[in-house]
Scaffold this motif. Structure first.
Motif, PDB file in Angstrom:
ATOM      1  N   SER A   1       0.555  -1.216  -0.035  1.00 38.89           N
ATOM      2  CA  SER A   1       0.032  -0.030   0.149  1.00 38.89           C
ATOM      3  C   SER A   1       0.869   1.136   0.042  1.00 38.89           C
ATOM      4  N   ASN A   2       1.975   1.255   0.827  1.00 39.27           N
ATOM      5  CA  ASN A   2       2.909   2.418   0.982  1.00 39.27           C
ATOM      6  C   ASN A   2       3.583   2.777  -0.295  1.00 39.27           C
TER       7      ASN A   2
ATOM      8  N   THR B   1       5.677   5.906  -0.565  1.00 41.34           N
ATOM      9  CA  THR B   1       6.311   5.950   0.769  1.00 41.34           C
ATOM     10  C   THR B   1       6.974   4.453   0.966  1.00 41.34           C
TER      11      THR B   1
ATOM     12  N   LYS C   1       1.703   4.880  -2.607  1.00 45.73           N
ATOM     13  CA  LYS C   1       1.750   6.230  -2.191  1.00 45.73           C
ATOM     14  C   LYS C   1       3.130   6.744  -2.266  1.00 45.73           C
TER      15      LYS C   1
END
Length: 369
Positions: free
Chosen positions: A295-296, A301, A299
């Motif tokens: 998920s990061n 990150t 994004k």
């Protein structure tokens, strides 16, 4: 999305191995220094597994010659410097330990510059050259010492001090004294490596040889390999192993593929299984990928997982490069396995890469956009 499966599918003469996640490719048989023995007018040597006849030998500067009977002799005139490479296939045959064989040899062997005045291309010299390729600037003596240490630690073969494996002819040494235990052991190790390399299994070091033997059920290496009769070793011990390593199109992938995931920014590697069928290599992870990290990544990150594996050799030559395409697909599925059930989300991506190989350098081109 927790599980990952991916495929590399050969759709031409070239299998361009590229991942659908960040991918690092190691090429175990590429680049490097080294060579054969040479005088001011010529470079000469022998090619040995059993003696290898009718095989192409090329120099780092692109010159080629062919090995001839009875001892796989080759000559470059004028002299060449640097690593020499024997490329099997075509008319290249292995005459075996007794000189009576006629088995096709399809592997790639290399040799560094010889300091003894006699050049030999063999599976043992290839182990030495592989270390030099991975450590540019390393001397032949240092690489030779590392192979000798590995032979002792991995296989229990104690090599006499001063033995230069980069120019050692195990067959000639054994034939001159069949009671020489070291010569017999080095010949058997050399022929075991040679048979696996000919089958295009990814044996690039003594350590990977030990792993390959162990993974294929050869538990008692001393009895099965070191004490075997050289004339029957390959037929009785190695033939089944030679066909068991993963093969896919023009490239050969080592049995071990490593996927490194990131959990709380900490690298977490795992070994993933692979299968090959009809020109398609498929690999599925055993442990779910970290959903938070994925998920990061979306994004900006997180850290993208990486897939690492080694190629044993690259196809083609400078004069005749190999070109082609490959379809690469990846599947991410919710849950704890690769079977999508009702309500589970999934993401599938597929693209086609263009590739070119000249036997030394592999170039992959991602599609535009």
């Amino acid at each position: 999305m927790r599980q990952l499966g991916f495929q590399f599918k050969n759709s031409g003469t070239l299998l361009a191995l590229a991942g659908a996640v960040a991918l690092v490719v190691g090429t175990a048989a590429c680049g490097g220094g080294g060579g054969s023995s040479s005088s001011s007018t010529s470079t000469t040597g022998n090619a040995v597994d059993g003696y290898l006849i009718g095989c192409t030998v090329r120099s780092d500067d692109g010159k080629t010659t062919v090995t001839v009977a009875p001892k796989g002799s080759y000559t470059f005139t004028p002299a060449v410097t640097g690593k020499v490479t024997l490329v099997g296939g075509g008319t290249c045959v292995d005459k075996g330990a007794d000189g009576n064989g006629n088995t096709a040899f399809n592997g790639v062997l290399t040799a560094p510059a010889s300091s003894t005045g006699s050049g030999v291309i063999s599976p043992l010299s290839t182990m030495v050259q592989n270390i030099i390729d991975k450590n540019p600037g390393m001397t032949v003596a240092t690489a030779n010492s590392q192979v000798i240490t590995a032979l002792q630690n991995q296989l229990g073969v104690t090599v006499t001090a001063g033995t230069d494996l980069s120019s050692y002819d195990p067959l000639a040494t054994y034939n001159s004294s069949t009671t020489n235990t070291l010569a017999k052991q080095l010949l058997n190790v050399s022929q075991t490596i040679g048979t696996l390399v000919s089958s295009q299994s990814a044996v690039t070091s003594i350590e990977s040889l030990k792993t390959t033997l162990t993974n294929n059920g050869v538990a008692d290496i001393t009895t099965t390999i070191l004490n075997a009769a050289p004339t029957t070793l390959v037929a009785n011990t190695v033939s089944t192993i030679a066909t068991s390593s993963a093969k896919s199109g023009a490239f050969i992938v080592q049995p071990t593929i490593t996927l490194t995931d990131y959990v709380s920014s900490v690298a977490t590697p795992q070994t993933i299984a692979q299968t090959v069928a009809s020109g398609t290599l498929t690999a599925n992870v055993a442990t779910a990928l970290n959903a938070t990290n994925l998920s990061n990544v979306g994004k900006g990150t997180g850290t993208a997982p990486t897939i690492n594996f080694t190629l044993a050799a690259l196809p083609g030559t400078t004069a005749a490069p190999v070109n082609g395409t490959a379809a690469v697909s990846a599947l991410l599925v919710d849950g704890a396995d690769l079977t999508r059930t009702a309500g589970e989300r999934y993401l599938m991506a597929e693209t086609t890469y263009n590739g070119s190989s000249d036997g030394t350098t592999l170039t992959l081109t991602a599609p535009a956009g």
